[in-house]
Design an enzyme around this catalytic site. Structure first.
Site, PDB file in Angstrom:
ATOM      1  CG  HIS A 155      16.552  32.549 -15.295  1.00 39.83           C
ATOM      2  ND1 HIS A 155      17.802  32.476 -15.875  1.00 39.83           N
ATOM      3  CD2 HIS A 155      16.192  33.855 -15.350  1.00 39.83           C
ATOM      4  CE1 HIS A 155      18.173  33.686 -16.276  1.00 39.83           C
ATOM      5  NE2 HIS A 155      17.220  34.541 -15.974  1.00 39.83           N
ATOM      6  CB  CYS A 180      20.422  29.231 -20.270  1.00 34.55           C
ATOM      7  SG  CYS A 180      21.716  28.652 -19.224  1.00 34.55           S
TER       8      CYS A 180
END
Length: 258
Positions: A163, A248
């Protein structure tokens, strides 16, 4: 008055089955992961954050990585459509949680796929990583939802990590930090500070110059402390085996209307 609420979601008993894309699979100790998750949540609370637990999704191994399910801008929640189909059931509980908090709710629709970990907000600039999980159709939808609210959406390539926020995050003054071998184009960011460790690329802004960081990045913590920041270190080693990082494991809601 800015809000300090953080959505968190307890790890699934099936955590060890979580996806890995860019690293070798290692055995995950689920009990230790739960202890690390509880210490992470406690670190948020110790710095003035109210943690809000999203209903667990025990059948979804990756559900602890709650950031991937939603993108927040002001009081608007954009429910993601994860790039990995096995993760799409994770969004329902998060949608309920943000709706209960009074957020206005929007969705990424097919053919768009978006993981929240691909979105980095710096003031009113929203960087969206074009990664293996987030596609151009989703970038267009992010623009359509957030640009009318005053955001500027900038798409950046992500090819070396899972990501965008696996590669870069930002300090309180907006300087982007990242471990250069994993950042596609550092020059896309107006101010970029290289850090010596991969997990040093990830900070959560706790407020008051404090940065929540992984204990696995001591050299970066020292560098940032020298620059006048105050690192708060947490051990998230079991989540790092699944390409997880400090960002996250929560969704920070900073601009809810009281």
């Amino acid at each position: 008055m800015p809000s300090k609420k953080a959505l968190i979601r307890r790890p699934s008993p099936r955590l060890a089955e979580g996806l890995v894309t860019h690293i070798e699979r290692e055995k995950v100790d689920v009990d230790l992961a739960l202890e690390q998750w509880e210490a992470y949540a406690e670190a948020l609370r110790a710095h003035g954050w109210e943690t809000i637990e999203v209903d667990p999704a025990d059948d979804c191994p990756d559900s602890v990585f709650v950031e991937d399910t939603v993108v927040m801008y002001k009081n608007v929640a954009l429910i993601a459509r994860p790039g990995a189909e096995s993760r799409r059931e994770e969004t329902g509980g998060v949608e309920e949680a943000v709706a209960r908090l009074g957020c206005s709710v929007n969705w990424i629709w097919e053919p768009g796929t978006l993981d929240g970990g691909d979105v980095l907000k710096i003031d009113d600039t929203i960087y969206v990583g074009r990664s293996g999980r987030t596609n151009p159709a989703a970038v267009q939808q992010v623009r359509a939802v957030f640009e009318p609210l005053g955001a500027r959406v900038v798409s950046v390539p992500v090819t070396k990590v899972l990501h965008l926020k696996s590669a870069v995050t930002a300090l309180p003054d907006g300087t982007v930090i990242g471990h250069v071998p994993l950042v596609d184009k550092p020059a896309l960011f107006p101010r970029f500070l290289p850090v010596p460790e991969e997990s040093g690329s990830h900070v959560v802004l706790l407020g008051g110059g404090k940065l929540l960081m992984a204990a696995s990045a001591p050299k970066t913590a020292e560098l940032l402390a020298d620059l006048g920041h105050e690192p708060v270190l947490v051990d998230i080693g079991e989540f790092e085996k699944l390409e997880g990082c400090v960002t996250c494991l929560s969704v920070r809601l900073r601009e809810l209307y009281a």
